[in-house]
Scaffold this motif. Structure first.
Motif, PDB file in Angstrom:
ATOM      1  N   PRO A   1       0.774  -1.431   0.152  1.00  0.00           N
ATOM      2  CA  PRO A   1       0.322  -0.254   0.175  1.00  0.00           C
ATOM      3  C   PRO A   1       1.151   1.399   0.212  1.00  0.00           C
ATOM      4  O   PRO A   1       0.582   2.217  -0.856  1.00  0.00           O
ATOM      5  N   LEU A   2       1.829   1.366   0.609  1.00  0.00           N
ATOM      6  CA  LEU A   2       3.336   2.061   1.170  1.00  0.00           C
ATOM      7  C   LEU A   2       4.019   2.674  -0.788  1.00  0.00           C
ATOM      8  O   LEU A   2       3.492   3.959  -1.202  1.00  0.00           O
ATOM      9  N   ALA A   3       3.702   1.534  -1.036  1.00  0.00           N
ATOM     10  CA  ALA A   3       4.606   1.803  -2.409  1.00  0.00           C
ATOM     11  C   ALA A   3       3.169   2.506  -3.727  1.00  0.00           C
ATOM     12  O   ALA A   3       3.943   2.876  -4.444  1.00  0.00           O
ATOM     13  N   GLY A   4       2.569   1.455  -3.640  1.00  0.00           N
ATOM     14  CA  GLY A   4       0.958   2.419  -4.382  1.00  0.00           C
ATOM     15  C   GLY A   4       0.365   3.478  -3.877  1.00  0.00           C
ATOM     16  O   GLY A   4       0.484   4.136  -5.134  1.00  0.00           O
ATOM     17  N   ALA A   5       0.633   3.900  -3.102  1.00  0.00           N
ATOM     18  CA  ALA A   5       0.275   5.385  -2.609  1.00  0.00           C
ATOM     19  C   ALA A   5       1.757   6.435  -2.781  1.00  0.00           C
ATOM     20  O   ALA A   5       1.390   7.061  -3.236  1.00  0.00           O
ATOM     21  N   LEU A   6       3.023   6.170  -2.873  1.00  0.00           N
ATOM     22  CA  LEU A   6       4.019   6.601  -3.315  1.00  0.00           C
ATOM     23  C   LEU A   6       4.193   7.129  -4.311  1.00  0.00           C
ATOM     24  O   LEU A   6       4.076   8.458  -5.180  1.00  0.00           O
ATOM     25  N   GLY A   7       3.878   5.756  -5.504  1.00  0.00           N
ATOM     26  CA  GLY A   7       3.894   6.069  -6.671  1.00  0.00           C
ATOM     27  C   GLY A   7       2.722   7.119  -7.268  1.00  0.00           C
ATOM     28  O   GLY A   7       3.066   8.403  -8.385  1.00  0.00           O
ATOM     29  N   LEU A   8       1.639   6.987  -6.813  1.00  0.00           N
ATOM     30  CA  LEU A   8       0.998   8.127  -7.197  1.00  0.00           C
ATOM     31  C   LEU A   8       0.677   9.130  -7.095  1.00  0.00           C
ATOM     32  O   LEU A   8       0.340   9.967  -7.907  1.00  0.00           O
ATOM     33  N   ALA A   9       1.950   9.765  -5.310  1.00  0.00           N
ATOM     34  CA  ALA A   9       1.594  10.999  -4.839  1.00  0.00           C
ATOM     35  C   ALA A   9       2.517  11.745  -5.856  1.00  0.00           C
ATOM     36  O   ALA A   9       3.088  12.456  -6.607  1.00  0.00           O
ATOM     37  N   MET A  10       3.646  10.615  -6.086  1.00  0.00           N
ATOM     38  CA  MET A  10       4.802  11.268  -7.006  1.00  0.00           C
ATOM     39  C   MET A  10       4.064  11.726  -8.296  1.00  0.00           C
ATOM     40  O   MET A  10       4.591  12.404  -9.278  1.00  0.00           O
ATOM     41  N   LEU A  11       2.968  10.525  -9.812  1.00  0.00           N
ATOM     42  CA  LEU A  11       2.362  11.161  -9.883  1.00  0.00           C
ATOM     43  C   LEU A  11       1.566  12.354 -10.512  1.00  0.00           C
ATOM     44  O   LEU A  11       1.653  13.306 -11.548  1.00  0.00           O
ATOM     45  N   LEU A  12       0.506  12.292  -9.249  1.00  0.00           N
ATOM     46  CA  LEU A  12       0.119  13.053  -9.468  1.00  0.00           C
ATOM     47  C   LEU A  12       0.137  14.652  -8.005  1.00  0.00           C
ATOM     48  O   LEU A  12      -0.900  15.187  -8.362  1.00  0.00           O
ATOM     49  N   VAL A  13       0.756  14.706  -8.270  1.00  0.00           N
ATOM     50  CA  VAL A  13       0.793  15.647  -6.911  1.00  0.00           C
ATOM     51  C   VAL A  13       2.346  16.196  -6.550  1.00  0.00           C
ATOM     52  O   VAL A  13       2.825  17.365  -6.665  1.00  0.00           O
ATOM     53  N   GLY A  14       3.307  15.536  -6.721  1.00  0.00           N
ATOM     54  CA  GLY A  14       4.633  15.530  -7.152  1.00  0.00           C
ATOM     55  C   GLY A  14       5.358  15.693  -6.019  1.00  0.00           C
ATOM     56  O   GLY A  14       5.393  14.942  -4.842  1.00  0.00           O
ATOM     57  N   ARG A  15       7.359  15.969  -6.086  1.00  0.00           N
ATOM     58  CA  ARG A  15       7.219  16.275  -4.255  1.00  0.00           C
ATOM     59  C   ARG A  15       7.022  17.229  -3.020  1.00  0.00           C
ATOM     60  O   ARG A  15       6.493  18.261  -3.899  1.00  0.00           O
ATOM     61  N   GLY A  16       6.468  16.586  -2.322  1.00  0.00           N
ATOM     62  CA  GLY A  16       5.665  17.555  -1.532  1.00  0.00           C
ATOM     63  C   GLY A  16       6.005  17.012  -0.396  1.00  0.00           C
ATOM     64  O   GLY A  16       6.714  15.129   0.297  1.00  0.00           O
ATOM     65  N   THR A  17       5.052  17.163   1.241  1.00  0.00           N
ATOM     66  CA  THR A  17       5.163  16.069   2.035  1.00  0.00           C
ATOM     67  C   THR A  17       4.404  14.871   2.386  1.00  0.00           C
ATOM     68  O   THR A  17       4.958  13.993   2.665  1.00  0.00           O
ATOM     69  N   LEU A  18       3.571  14.900   1.471  1.00  0.00           N
ATOM     70  CA  LEU A  18       2.760  13.425   1.307  1.00  0.00           C
ATOM     71  C   LEU A  18       4.031  12.458   0.668  1.00  0.00           C
ATOM     72  O   LEU A  18       3.891  11.199   0.981  1.00  0.00           O
ATOM     73  N   ALA A  19       4.583  13.338  -0.250  1.00  0.00           N
ATOM     74  CA  ALA A  19       5.455  11.704  -0.767  1.00  0.00           C
ATOM     75  C   ALA A  19       6.980  11.738   0.281  1.00  0.00           C
ATOM     76  O   ALA A  19       7.010  10.339   0.024  1.00  0.00           O
ATOM     77  N   GLY A  20       7.220  12.945   0.609  1.00  0.00           N
ATOM     78  CA  GLY A  20       8.559  12.372   1.964  1.00  0.00           C
ATOM     79  C   GLY A  20       8.302  11.855   2.731  1.00  0.00           C
ATOM     80  O   GLY A  20       8.643  10.516   3.594  1.00  0.00           O
ATOM     81  N   VAL A  21       7.011  11.547   3.734  1.00  0.00           N
ATOM     82  CA  VAL A  21       5.790  10.727   4.813  1.00  0.00           C
ATOM     83  C   VAL A  21       6.174   9.398   3.841  1.00  0.00           C
ATOM     84  O   VAL A  21       6.403   8.225   4.789  1.00  0.00           O
ATOM     85  N   LEU A  22       5.685   9.191   3.001  1.00  0.00           N
ATOM     86  CA  LEU A  22       5.328   7.780   2.392  1.00  0.00           C
ATOM     87  C   LEU A  22       6.851   7.376   2.426  1.00  0.00           C
ATOM     88  O   LEU A  22       6.657   5.730   2.098  1.00  0.00           O
ATOM     89  N   GLU A  23       7.696   8.353   1.451  1.00  0.00           N
ATOM     90  CA  GLU A  23       8.585   7.375   0.810  1.00  0.00           C
ATOM     91  C   GLU A  23      10.027   6.831   2.288  1.00  0.00           C
ATOM     92  O   GLU A  23      10.361   5.913   2.715  1.00  0.00           O
ATOM     93  N   ARG A  24       9.857   8.026   3.686  1.00  0.00           N
ATOM     94  CA  ARG A  24      10.157   7.473   4.631  1.00  0.00           C
ATOM     95  C   ARG A  24       9.602   6.409   5.075  1.00  0.00           C
ATOM     96  O   ARG A  24      10.466   5.196   6.052  1.00  0.00           O
ATOM     97  N   LEU A  25       8.316   5.912   5.227  1.00  0.00           N
ATOM     98  CA  LEU A  25       7.437   4.710   5.441  1.00  0.00           C
ATOM     99  C   LEU A  25       8.002   3.528   4.325  1.00  0.00           C
ATOM    100  O   LEU A  25       8.180   2.671   5.760  1.00  0.00           O
TER     101      LEU A  25
END
Length: 231
Positions: A186-210
């Motif tokens: 779930p984290l990998a999927g959410a991170l991929g979507l965040a990078m594609l739909l939102v880009g660099r930011g807090t959401l992608a940063g937190v998901l990547e670290r988790l």
């Protein structure tokens, strides 16, 4: 009788080799994770709003600490692959089933791929901000670094899945893989979507670290299981 004794001696020697490799893998995971985390936390990066890799940019005073940490993590994956390939047999298993099955062999190959990609990620650094498409314009080095990082994480998660479906892997290894896959996918999927739909930011940063935390935890626990399998 003599043949049986020779077989037992050979199995003990093989188990000792696996134990040393697995212990080395556990140590490398811990040392690499601590070094990379220190560089991320102590460095001048943007914190949770940026990618972990930003600690390794050329103008960071902790760039080499981060890179050495990443290279150490790559070494850990390589040692883990070697230990997993020659893991000691489960005494409850029949002798033919003790040999590594296709799933374990696939996991070993994936860990080697992950190790190479991790080393490439540490060797090729990104530019300031680690820009990635579709919201930013990356350099060639950014693309190489980003692709290597994605392959490294993806190959490691796929190795977990392979172990999960292995009939030859010990039960503690499969149980650990099951728990970590349930968290990582779930984290990998959410991170991929965040990078594609939102880009660099807090959401992608937190998901990547988790996601990285799950991968590190899996590496430490799996290496520890392999290192203590015969104790």
């Amino acid at each position: 009788m003599a043949e049986r004794r020779a077989t037992d001696v050979a199995e003990r020697r093989a188990a000792g080799v696996v134990e040393r490799r697995a212990t080395g893998a556990a140590v490398c995971v811990l040392v690499g994770a601590v070094a990379a985390t220190f560089a991320v936390v102590a460095g001048p990066g943007p914190g949770l709003t940026g990618y972990v890799s930003e600690a390794g940019v050329a103008d960071s005073i902790y760039a080499w600490t981060y890179r050495l940490g990443v290279l150490t993590l790559g070494s850990a994956l390589l040692l883990l692959a070697a230990a997993l390939r020659d893991q000691p047999a489960d005494d409850a298993a029949s002798r033919p089933a003790r040999q590594p099955d296709r799933a374990v062999r696939i996991a070993v190959v994936l860990l080697v791929v992950g190790a190479v990609a991790t080393a490439l990620s540490g060797a090729v650094t990104c530019s300031d901000g680690c820009p990635l498409p579709p919201f930013e314009t990356p350099t060639v080095a950014d693309l190489v670094h980003g692709a290597a990082s994605i392959v490294a994480a993806g190959a490691t998660v796929l190795a977990m899945i392979a172990i999960l479906f292995s009939r030859a892997a010990a039960e503690p290894l499969r149980r650990t893989a099951t728990i970590c896959v349930a968290a990582a996918l779930p984290l990998a999927g959410a991170l991929g979507l965040a990078m594609l739909l939102v880009g660099r930011g807090t959401l992608a940063g937190v998901l990547e670290r988790l996601l990285l935390l799950v991968i590190v935890a899996w590496g430490v626990v799996t290496a520890t299981i392999l290192a203590t399998a015969r104790r």
